[in-house]
Scaffold this active site. Structure first.
Site, mmCIF file in Angstrom:
data_model
loop_
_atom_site.group_PDB
_atom_site.id
_atom_site.type_symbol
_atom_site.label_atom_id
_atom_site.label_comp_id
_atom_site.label_asym_id
_atom_site.label_seq_id
_atom_site.Cartn_x
_atom_site.Cartn_y
_atom_site.Cartn_z
ATOM 1 N N LYS A 1 92.497 20.434 2.332
ATOM 2 C CA LYS A 1 92.729 18.898 2.557
ATOM 3 C C LYS A 1 91.884 17.908 1.485
ATOM 4 C CE LYS A 1 94.387 15.360 5.623
ATOM 5 N NZ LYS A 1 95.665 14.739 4.921
HETATM 6 N N1 PMP Z 1 100.845 18.026 3.892
HETATM 7 C C1 PMP Z 1 100.081 16.925 3.447
HETATM 8 C C2 PMP Z 1 100.186 16.776 1.852
HETATM 9 C C3 PMP Z 1 99.452 16.094 4.351
HETATM 10 O O1 PMP Z 1 98.757 15.194 3.769
HETATM 11 C C4 PMP Z 1 99.648 16.399 5.865
HETATM 12 C C5 PMP Z 1 98.668 15.377 6.678
HETATM 13 N N2 PMP Z 1 97.469 16.028 6.733
HETATM 14 C C6 PMP Z 1 100.237 17.537 6.131
HETATM 15 C C7 PMP Z 1 100.851 17.934 5.088
HETATM 16 C C8 PMP Z 1 100.386 17.774 7.396
HETATM 17 O O2 PMP Z 1 99.090 18.189 8.034
HETATM 18 P P1 PMP Z 1 98.696 17.851 9.600
HETATM 19 O O3 PMP Z 1 100.016 18.240 10.407
HETATM 20 O O4 PMP Z 1 97.572 18.840 9.799
HETATM 21 O O5 PMP Z 1 98.417 16.520 9.520
#
Ligand code: PMP
Length: 291
Positions: free
Chosen positions: A157
């Protein structure tokens, strides 16, 4: 009245081991992360004072940093403790948290000094990511594709990966949509700009296999909940020409939670019973302390 900018608020931000007044949590212009996107972060929500999956987020922050070649100088337990303290310090009940780690100013060029790492955690009160989310949102097809795993560290991320998300989200807003659905480099359906995507067909749930985008914590949670209800969840390659065969669609993410989709580029979906179930099951789980 214009919303208050994020650098002009009351409260505290934890920065490199200390709580500093919100307005004073600054970095220098010559910061590697600002020039070369050497930052990784987490977006999390707390419900009734408890961060949902705090440890998993802190561990993902560490993993993202490692994928960018640096180590975070605070253990996951320490970052968890800071998040809990920040919530208490502000007397927040439901809030959003942003933890971020980045390379600093020790070196200014493509190469960076490996141990010049900073960490910050902020929290603020924030409602739904999408207005009117239960009505279902409208997606367009993004003008950008998720990169191949040998083109970018796709499981991190990492700030740099959001360049194409911001461009796509702006393109969607300019065209009157709420968000954009991104294809991957092969042309398969990948995800939205800040959330994973799911489809419903004949009572089963289909979602793209996360081999070039984040396997979201919400995605994993929702898959677990659906399966616990006996609903079949199929992770597989999904091609755009299949869209018309799906009856429902929803997004998942820490910010978006579970958000039904009612249109993708002219194709209509019904925010139906299965999506509603997923919305409610997730809402119930996150409010159960220490879930
Ligand atoms: N894809 C992207 C590009 C994101 O920014 C997020 C948010 N973090 C997610 C998927 C979903 O991740 P999560 O459920 O861990 O927040």
């Amino acid at each position: 009245m214009a919303a208050q900018a994020f650098d002009n608020r009351d409260g505290w931000i934890w920065l490199d081991g200390e709580y500093v007044p919100h307005r004073e949590a600054k970095v220098h212009l010559l910061t590697h992360a600002l020039h070369y996107a050497s930052a990784v972060f987490e977006g999390e929500r707390a419900y009734e004072g408890v961060v949902f999956k705090s440890r998993e987020h802190s561990e993902r922050l560490h993993m993202s940093a490692r994928l960018l070649g640096f180590e975070i100088p605070y253990a996951a337990e320490e970052i968890d403790r800071v998040k809990a303290e920040l919530i208490k310090k502000h007397s927040f009940s439901n809030c959003y948290l942003r933890a971020i780690a980045w390379r600093g100013s020790a070196q200014m060029g493509v190469a960076a000094k490996r141990d010049d790492v900073h960490v910050g955690v902020a929290a603020w009160e924030w409602g739904d990511y999408f207005a009117d989310k239960m009505k279902g949102i409208r997606l367009m097809v993004a003008p950008w594709r998720r990169p191949a795993p040998d083109t970018a560290p796709v499981n991190a991320k990492a700030a740099g990966l959001y360049m194409i998300c911001t461009l796509s989200k702006h393109a969607a807003a300019d065209a009157g949509f709420d968000d954009a659905m991104m294809f991957d480099w092969r042309g398969q359906i990948a995800e939205a700009t800040g959330a994973n995507i799911f489809f419903v067909k004949d009572g089963a749930v289909h979602t793209p296999y996360p081999d070039c985008f984040l396997n979201g914590l919400t995605r994993q949670t929702v898959i677990g909940q659906l399966r616990a209800r006996g609903i079949e969840v199929i992770e597989r390659a999904i091609w755009p020409n299949e869209l018309a065969s799906f009856s429902e669609c929803f997004l998942t993410g820490s910010a978006a939670e579970v958000t039904p989709v009612r249109e993708i580029a002219g194709l209509s979906f019904k925010p139906g019973a299965l999506s509603e179930q997923a919305v409610h099951d997730y809402a119930a789980l996150v409010r159960r302390k220490n879930a």
